[in-house]
Design an enzyme around this catalytic site. Structure first.
Site, mmCIF file in Angstrom:
data_model
loop_
_atom_site.group_PDB
_atom_site.id
_atom_site.type_symbol
_atom_site.label_atom_id
_atom_site.label_comp_id
_atom_site.label_asym_id
_atom_site.label_seq_id
_atom_site.Cartn_x
_atom_site.Cartn_y
_atom_site.Cartn_z
ATOM 1 N N GLY A 65 15.272 13.464 35.992
ATOM 2 C CA GLY A 65 15.125 14.044 34.422
ATOM 3 C C GLY A 65 15.664 13.228 33.282
ATOM 4 O O GLY A 65 16.005 12.254 33.332
ATOM 5 N N GLU A 66 16.237 14.157 32.335
ATOM 6 C CA GLU A 66 16.474 13.638 31.252
ATOM 7 C C GLU A 66 15.482 13.166 30.353
ATOM 8 O O GLU A 66 16.398 12.826 29.310
ATOM 9 C CB GLU A 66 17.953 13.003 31.604
ATOM 10 C CG GLU A 66 19.338 14.106 32.119
ATOM 11 C CD GLU A 66 20.115 13.012 32.618
ATOM 12 O OE1 GLU A 66 20.513 11.883 32.173
ATOM 13 O OE2 GLU A 66 21.102 13.351 33.364
#
Length: 338
Positions: A305-306
């Protein structure tokens, strides 16, 4: 002031597509003709050629460039964590936002490497959404507020937008949105997220099934209120704002892609300007990409993610444009065969 500042109802979102700009077909055709004139066999650069032509269409020029790339990471917290779907407490969301702000996360390094200016927007972390197995996640007004905040974060001068998210419990939200839009069994869409064990995976599938059953019959943008989160709604707002400004978007992995599923459900054309940076290790992502007709740029077995996979894909996109703009044509190089 954002393009969506006057949006007063989720019901109005599907109708936006007919007021938003589309790709410049003439620019894309000119870029395709240039690709055919460069010193290489036809289609020898494969997907890199497609990416250059895609960028030409959305930038409205046969010679697209990326002088300014923006990355946005939206963070939110989720009431569904009360169902035990995540091994980490929700305090980790705020702790990771602090890590982003301090420059210590993977996305900070990847944005620096790929040349993107990163902003992290925390969305009311002290006020998680409601538990989607018991009630709608948010009111329509809360969704609209998050959409506007996402839209307002977009830099009008950016030539490409990288999107990512952070939020403990949001892989469950992603699975619920995907399941609600595309059907199948709940187990088809759930993965281990931040590391749930086999018992946790079974619990997660049960939670997703119960949540989607509770909100059965809700479609389109209204799914953001029923099953979404603030970061999912903000991602949708950023996607729509970017479209209004003809800025191409690179979505990250499963959670980020699933965040846009309500827009796809409302009208698939709302995502025509969106690329998907990578195929996540989350098992539901491959199915989701198939359902949405999106081919990922990369497949690196990532599941962080991120915006991390999208930031890596930005480097590939830059490489595509370097070849497109910098290579000589057959005529310029004096090479036979053009």
């Amino acid at each position: 002031m954002t393009i969506l500042s006057d949006l007063t109802s989720l019901d109005a979102l599907p109708g936006l597509v007919d007021t938003l700009p589309g790709a410049d077909v003439a620019a894309a055709q000119a870029a395709s003709a240039r690709q055919d004139s460069l010193t290489k066999p036809p289609r020898a650069l494969g997907r890199l050629e497609e990416l250059a032509i895609f960028m030409a269409g959305w930038q409205g020029t046969p010679r697209p460039v990326i002088d300014r790339a923006q990355a946005l990471v939206f963070a939110g917290n989720h009431g569904v964590c009360a169902q035990g779907v995540n091994p980490f407490p929700q305090e980790v969301t705020a702790q990771m936002v602090a890590n982003f702000d301090a420059g210590g996360a993977a996305i900070n390094q990847l944005c620096r490497a790929s040349g993107a200016d990163l902003s992290v927007i925390a969305l009311d972390l002290d006020r998680p959404t409601a538990d989607i197995t018991e009630a709608p996640a948010m009111s329509a007004d809360e969704v609209l507020d998050a959409i506007r905040r996402g839209a307002g974060a977009v830099d009008a001068d950016a030539q490409v937008l990288v999107l990512g998210e952070m939020g403990i419990g949001n892989s469950t939200i992603a699975a619920a949105l995907a399941h609600a839009v595309f059907g199948g069994a709940a187990a088809d869409w759930v993965g281990r997220g931040t590391g749930v064990d086999d018992e946790g995976l079974t619990r997660k599938a049960d939670v997703v099934a119960r949540a989607v059953e509770r909100h059965a019959g809700i479609r389109g943008a209204a799914l953001l209120a029923a099953l979404g989160g603030r970061e999912q709604a903000a991602i949708c707002g950023a996607v729509l704002q970017a479209r209004a400004l003809s800025i191409p978007v690179i979505l990250d992995g499963f959670i980020c892609t699933a965040a846009t599923a309500p827009l796809f459900d409302a009208d698939p054309r709302l995502l025509d300007h969106c690329l998907v940076g990578h195929a996540s290790r989350e098992p539901g992502h491959t199915r989701l990409l198939h359902e949405m007709g999106k081919a990922p740029i990369l497949a690196l077995d990532m599941a962080l993610g991120e915006g991390s996979g999208a930031a890596v894909a930005l480097g590939v996109l830059r490489a595509a444009l370097e070849c497109h703009n910098g290579m000589a044509t057959f005529a310029e190089a004096g090479v036979a065969g053009g």
